[in-house]
Design an enzyme around this catalytic site. Structure first.
Site, short mmCIF file in Angstrom:
data_model
loop_
_atom_site.label_atom_id
_atom_site.label_comp_id
_atom_site.label_asym_id
_atom_site.label_seq_id
_atom_site.Cartn_x
_atom_site.Cartn_y
_atom_site.Cartn_z
N HIS A 101 0.84 -1.20 0.00
CA HIS A 101 0.00 0.00 0.00
C HIS A 101 0.87 1.25 0.00
CE1 HIS A 101 0.73 -1.13 4.20
NE2 HIS A 101 0.76 0.17 4.45
N HIS A 103 0.86 5.36 0.91
CA HIS A 103 0.18 6.40 1.69
C HIS A 103 0.21 7.72 0.94
CE1 HIS A 103 0.36 4.30 5.74
NE2 HIS A 103 1.31 3.63 5.11
P1 5GP Z 1 1.78 0.73 7.31
O1 5GP Z 1 2.27 1.07 8.67
O2 5GP Z 1 1.67 -0.76 7.09
O3 5GP Z 1 2.54 1.42 6.21
O4 5GP Z 1 0.34 1.34 7.19
C1 5GP Z 1 -0.83 0.65 7.48
C2 5GP Z 1 -1.92 1.67 7.57
O5 5GP Z 1 -3.17 0.99 7.50
C3 5GP Z 1 -1.90 2.46 8.88
O6 5GP Z 1 -1.75 3.84 8.59
C4 5GP Z 1 -3.25 2.14 9.51
O7 5GP Z 1 -3.84 3.25 10.14
C5 5GP Z 1 -4.08 1.65 8.33
N1 5GP Z 1 -5.08 0.66 8.69
C6 5GP Z 1 -4.89 -0.46 9.45
N2 5GP Z 1 -6.04 -1.15 9.55
C7 5GP Z 1 -6.96 -0.47 8.82
C8 5GP Z 1 -8.33 -0.72 8.53
O8 5GP Z 1 -8.95 -1.68 8.98
N3 5GP Z 1 -8.97 0.20 7.75
C9 5GP Z 1 -8.31 1.28 7.24
N4 5GP Z 1 -9.03 2.11 6.48
N5 5GP Z 1 -7.01 1.53 7.48
C10 5GP Z 1 -6.34 0.66 8.26
#
Ligand code: 5GP
Ligand code: ZN
Length: 190
Positions: A101, A103
């Site tokens: 993903h 951001h």
């Molecule tokens: P990472 O730290 O893996 O780059 O980012 C994961 C992101 O996914 C985090 O910013 C977190 O807030 C978001 N996230 C985690 N679980 C969910 C969810 O169930 N729904 C949504 N919309 N975002 C999520």
């Protein structure tokens, strides 16, 4: 369902809710549940790939196209001029959800969200690091993804034709061209 344990696959399957912004055949954009600032959006491939290293080229390109569209939506819709676009790959980079993903984070003056802090190179270190990367990059482009398609996730998952294969090429020549020091050839998987 791509991966039964993956929260983003569940969002794609409609099993858990998300505030969706945009979707097409290959990608989905939805609001992050814990935004850095309102409008913080995640762009994901609809198929489950763990990180950038596993995501095939054609899907990576689709993600970039979605990023561009959604970035304009956020910018114009929310009147935002500043935005970080970032991707965490691997647990020590901060990845917490292991479905690739990207951001899109709207930024405001004084919002308190910091960037990373750099460390300076020692003398000669940057040249050494660049050389290590260039050797591996050469092998990736000319060996893994072209000469033996299917041997690495990039080629295996990609529906895009690999880069042109050099004809009448001797593999040992490629290694010689790619490195001045000895490297172990990667295993050939057929
Ligand atoms: P990472 O730290 O893996 O780059 O980012 C994961 C992101 O996914 C985090 O910013 C977190 O807030 C978001 N996230 C985690 N679980 C969910 C969810 O169930 N729904 C949504 N919309 N975002 C999520
Ligand atoms: Zn997934």
């Amino acid at each position: 369902m791509n991966d039964t344990n993956c929260i983003f696959c569940k969002i794609i399957a409609g099993e858990i809710p998300a505030t969706k912004i945009y979707e097409d055949n290959d990608t989905l954009a939805f609001l992050d549940i814990v935004p850095v600032n309102p409008g913080h959006t995640l762009i994901i491939p609809k198929k489950h790939f763990e990180n950038i290293f596993e995501t095939p080229d054609d899907i990576t390109l689709k993600m970039m196209q979605t990023i561009k569209k959604v970035a304009h939506g956020i910018k114009d819709g929310l009147g935002i001029e500043n935005m970080n676009i970032a991707m965490n790959n691997g647990i020590h980079s901060g990845q917490t959800v292991f479905h690739a993903h990207i951001h899109l984070m709207p930024r405001h003056q004084g919002d308190g969200y910091e960037l990373w802090h750099g460390k300076k190179y020692e003398d000669g270190e940057s040249q050494k690091i660049a050389e290590q990367i260039k050797k591996a990059l050469f092998l990736f482009v000319h060996y893994f993804s072209a000469l033996i398609p299917g041997s690495v996730p990039f080629a295996k998952n990609s529906s895009v034709a690999p880069p042109p294969v050099e004809t009448n090429v001797n593999l040992s020549d490629i290694f010689l061209r790619s490195t001045s020091t000895a490297v172990s050839p990667p295993p050939i998987i057929v």
